[in-house]
Design a protein around this motif. Structure first.
Motif: not given
Length: 250
Positions: A124-126, A130, A136, A150-151, A153-154, A157-158
């Protein structure tokens, strides 16, 4: 105190404060780390290997790609990815350090050491910038995350534009009769086998309960779309005992 700390979530069939779930999940995987690969055989009657190969078939890794394998534990997906790609790089991220330690003991980890990183971290906070990865993956891990949205969404992002997400997870059989039969097996046989093989009934009981609490295929597909993934779709494996979800960052 933020209201987030007061929210509750599922830990199996138990309702617990969100702040407690990660620690309790870690406790499960600390407990089963040394028998994790055996555990997957128990949970899936050995079919998880076929499912992981199906995941690679749909993913079709290409040379030079960078993979982030979240909840990657003992490296199963990363090893398969690197073999299929021919050359590339894989970062295995897991919340539970003993799982990573078990992964690094495997022969493939030594052979592929130059192409692998092992990172302790939270889905949830990798701990990555970005647009860092081409692919993934998360295999049998997202149902253990406190807030799966949240996972996702992350993950979005990455990933780089053009990057792909693929999720392999136990799911729901779209046939009530077959689902009931599978539940009978899951709730009666798997915890007993966990006790016999790993001396750990409770962890296996949690894992069975966590499968039944996880969103069904279409609900989870909508979560991928909410995170921003396009061309999102899924394939059922073994009649829906597991499912593969795929999405693209475009």
């Amino acid at each position: 105190m933020s209201d987030k700390t007061d929210k509750t979530t599922h830990f199996g069939f138990e309702t617990v404060p969100e702040s407690e779930k990660a620690g309790r999940v870690q406790g499960v995987f600390n407990s089963v780390a040394s028998k994790y690969d055996v555990m997957n055989d128990v949970m899936s009657v050995g079919i998880h290997r076929v499912w992981k190969d199906a995941m690679m078939d749909w993913l079709a890794p290409r040379p030079g790609q960078r993979l982030l394998d979240v909840a990657g534990g003992t490296g199963d997906i990363s090893f398969r990815f690197l073999k299929r790609a021919g050359h590339g790089h894989a970062t295995v991220l897991d919340l539970t350090e003993p799982m990573l330690i078990e992964g690094r003991k495997r022969a493939e980890a030594e052979q592929m050491a130059d192409s692998l990183d092992w990172v302790v971290g939270d889905a949830m906070a990798l701990p990555f910038e970005a647009n860092s990865f081409d692919v993934y993956t998360i295999s049998f891990g997202i149902r253990n995350v406190t807030r799966p949205q949240e996972a996702l969404n992350e993950a979005f992002r990455v990933l780089r534009p053009g990057g792909r997400l693929m999720v392999l997870e136990f799911s729901q059989i779209p046939n009530d009769g077959l689902q009931k039969l599978y539940d009978l097996y899951s709730f009666n046989v798997i915890p007993r086998m966990g006790q016999m093989i790993a001396g750990d009934r409770d962890s296996y009981q949690y894992l069975v309960e966590s499968i039944r609490n996880f969103p069904d295929q279409d609900t989870f597909l909508s979560m991928l779309r909410k995170a921003g993934f396009e061309n999102a779709k899924y394939r059922n494996l073994s009649m829906g005992i597991a499912a593969l979800h795929s999405g693209w960052k475009i």
